[in-house]
Enzyme design. Structure first.
Site, PDB file in Angstrom:
ATOM      1  N   HIS A   1       0.926  -1.013  -0.158  1.00  0.00           N
ATOM      2  CA  HIS A   1       0.041  -0.007  -0.051  1.00  0.00           C
ATOM      3  C   HIS A   1       0.856   1.044   0.147  1.00  0.00           C
ATOM      4  O   HIS A   1       1.679   1.605   0.913  1.00  0.00           O
ATOM      5  CB  HIS A   1      -0.968   0.160   1.273  1.00  0.00           C
TER       6      HIS A   1
ATOM      7  N   HIS B   1       1.534   5.375  -2.297  1.00  0.00           N
ATOM      8  CA  HIS B   1       1.050   6.374  -3.017  1.00  0.00           C
ATOM      9  C   HIS B   1       2.198   6.924  -3.684  1.00  0.00           C
ATOM     10  O   HIS B   1       2.820   8.164  -3.445  1.00  0.00           O
ATOM     11  CB  HIS B   1       0.175   7.487  -2.312  1.00  0.00           C
TER      12      HIS B   1
ATOM     13  N   GLN C   1      -9.693   9.020  -5.665  1.00  0.00           N
ATOM     14  CA  GLN C   1      -9.357   9.679  -4.295  1.00  0.00           C
ATOM     15  C   GLN C   1     -10.456  10.488  -3.764  1.00  0.00           C
ATOM     16  O   GLN C   1     -10.964  10.453  -2.829  1.00  0.00           O
ATOM     17  CB  GLN C   1      -8.074  10.563  -4.548  1.00  0.00           C
TER      18      GLN C   1
ATOM     19  N   HIS D   1      -9.296   1.581  -0.189  1.00  0.00           N
ATOM     20  CA  HIS D   1      -9.327   2.361   0.985  1.00  0.00           C
ATOM     21  C   HIS D   1     -10.302   2.146   1.791  1.00  0.00           C
ATOM     22  O   HIS D   1     -11.548   2.645   1.304  1.00  0.00           O
ATOM     23  CB  HIS D   1      -8.849   3.879   0.844  1.00  0.00           C
TER      24      HIS D   1
ATOM     25  N   GLU E   1     -11.299   4.175   6.600  1.00  0.00           N
ATOM     26  CA  GLU E   1     -10.250   4.915   7.207  1.00  0.00           C
ATOM     27  C   GLU E   1     -10.793   6.048   8.245  1.00  0.00           C
ATOM     28  O   GLU E   1     -10.520   7.200   7.484  1.00  0.00           O
ATOM     29  CB  GLU E   1      -9.331   5.497   6.056  1.00  0.00           C
TER      30      GLU E   1
ATOM     31  N   ASP F   1       2.217   3.235   2.893  1.00  0.00           N
ATOM     32  CA  ASP F   1       1.260   4.373   2.737  1.00  0.00           C
ATOM     33  C   ASP F   1       1.903   5.489   2.132  1.00  0.00           C
ATOM     34  O   ASP F   1       1.429   5.859   0.988  1.00  0.00           O
ATOM     35  CB  ASP F   1       0.332   4.641   3.592  1.00  0.00           C
TER      36      ASP F   1
ATOM     37  N   TRP G   1       0.278  13.748   3.652  1.00  0.00           N
ATOM     38  CA  TRP G   1      -0.316  13.061   4.990  1.00  0.00           C
ATOM     39  C   TRP G   1       0.681  12.840   5.750  1.00  0.00           C
ATOM     40  O   TRP G   1       0.367  12.586   7.134  1.00  0.00           O
ATOM     41  CB  TRP G   1      -0.881  11.572   4.444  1.00  0.00           C
TER      42      TRP G   1
HETATM   43 ZN   LIG Z   1      -3.357   5.053   1.259  1.00  0.00          ZN
END
Ligand SMILES: [Zn+2]
Length: 425
Positions: free
Chosen positions: A57, A59, A152, A210, A213, A309, A315
């Site tokens: 996982h 990005h 997203q 996802h 979350e 991630d 993030w």
């Molecule tokens: Zn993610």
């Protein structure tokens, strides 16, 4: 005659052996003669030799963008998503491609040789998709990059997202993603899970969403995901990423949910570095950890892998491409401190993640793809404790990274000249 021989390493199961590599495959896992003929010999005596690290996982379209155009001041998931929306407007194809390639250099040096990356499909230009397809091609000799079509902004919440997600899949993105908890309502979220699973079934693709979350205990899209997996015959091909709401769910409800997930063979991918910093932001005290129920899922036979991630993006401001950082944090937050649980945390960044991604030829058996990493540690638990140097990384039969052993030199009267933190009980 071998292309490469790795001598005297310790496998994750504790066996000490040599590994002979020929034609990009592992050709021998046994004690070889001292004078064995090989193009290159790597002395790994007493060092851990592992199959490569795997991140299920990530990005890659956002990585290494920290601070562009600004930082995430609140530290929340929602500000991160808003900030990503600002970044998307200003980033170029070349910037995304070059940042992703730079991250792949880091990954190669750390023995992280398979990555599942979500790529945002909420963009009429599909800039991230096109950039990562190019990156996938460029790194294919050393990193297996698997791309997830990830709407997203919500596949229904963003009016163009459904069509753009289809376009991304047509271009060669290979996994169907989603974000049901970000759709407008619970009902829309459930509808998105259903529609995206049907799309995956039609096209014969895997699913990785996802999912839930959030700290909201009533965010229960994982139930719909498990149900749709069974209804559509997708068993073994579906993963739920994050599942943080499960941390806060009612215990009775979870006691019903876990057997449903096990029946549907849905895997779970918690991302401990990110979950521990993003969740619980609306709490005062006590403040929830927001990591899903890892040990409880494993006790029900559900496959769980650790994902990374984010690295240096809207993030998360830190990150190093070291899956042992991820295992280290996961071990702590999930309180997996029994020796067998610590050992399992190593499998969760290697073999378990490889199984989630469906990697062919992964492992250290004869006939497997010759990809491995030599670590300055004696066993998997010590590797998690030290997060040590990768002394050598071999990808598909080629040495792609070397690093010298690097013990500190001490200047302490009456004490040894070096400090070596490896420690066998
Ligand atoms: Zn993610």
């Amino acid at each position: 005659m071998f292309d490469i021989v790795v001598k005297g390493g310790i496998l994750p199961d504790g066996r000490q052996t040599d590994i002979g590599i020929r034609g990009g495959r592992i050709a021998a896992v046994e004690r070889l003669p001292e004078a064995v003929e090989a193009g290159e010999v790597i002395d790994a005596t007493g060092d851990l030799v592992s199959p490569p690290f795997v991140d299920p996982h990530f990005h890659l379209d956002a990585t290494l963008s920290y601070g562009i155009p600004r930082i995430n001041a609140s530290g929340t998931l929602l500000e991160g998503i808003a900030l990503w929306g600002e970044l998307k407007k200003v980033m170029t194809f070349e910037e995304v491609r070059d940042r992703a390639l730079a991250y792949c250099d880091w990954a190669a040096s750390m023995g992280l040789l398979a990555i599942r990356s979500h790529v945002d499909t909420c963009d009429d230009r599909l800039l991230g998709v096109r950039a990562l397809l190019e990156v996938r091609e460029k790194v294919k000799d050393y990193i297996d990059l698997q791309l997830v079509a990830f709407p997203q902004d919500g596949v229904f919440r963003d009016p163009a997202a459904w069509d753009n997600t289809l376009r991304a899949l047509d271009l060669g993105v290979e996994v169907v993603g989603g974000i049901p908890h970000f759709e407008r309502t619970m009902e829309e979220g459930a509808r998105s899970v259903r529609a995206l699973c049907e799309l995956a079934a039609e096209r014969g693709l895997m699913v990785d969403m996802h999912c839930d979350e959030t700290d909201d205990p009533l965010s229960r899209h994982i139930e719909t995901l498990a149900f749709e997996t069974q209804r559509l015959g997708l068993q073994g091909r579906v993963a739920g990423s994050h599942l943080t709401s499960m941390h806060s769910m009612d215990n009775y409800y979870v006691s019903k949910l876990l057997p449903l997930m096990a029946e549907a063979q849905v895997s779970a991918i918690p991302n401990p570095l990110i979950n521990i910093v993003l969740q619980g932001r609306h709490d005062t005290y006590p403040r929830r950890r927001g990591l899903t129920r890892v040990k409880e899922m494993q006790a029900h036979g559900i496959r769980v892998g650790w994902g990374q991630d984010c690295v240096r993006d809207p993030w998360y401001s830190l990150g190093t491409a070291d899956m042992l950082d991820v295992a280290f944090m996961g071990l702590h937050v999930a309180q997996m401190t029994h020796p067998e649980e610590m050992r399992r945390c190593f499998d969760m960044v290697t073999t378990e993640n490889a199984a989630i991604m469906g990697l062919a030829g992964y492992g250290l058996e004869v006939g497997c793809v010759a990809s491995l990493v030599v670590l300055d540690a004696g066993d998997p638990v010590e590797a998690i404790r030290l997060r040590p140097d990768r002394l050598a990384v071999i990808a598909k039969g080629k040495v792609i990274s070397r690093k010298a052993r690097n013990d500190a030199r001490l200047a302490l009267p009456g004490r040894p000249g070096t400090a070596r933190r490896r420690h066998r009980a």
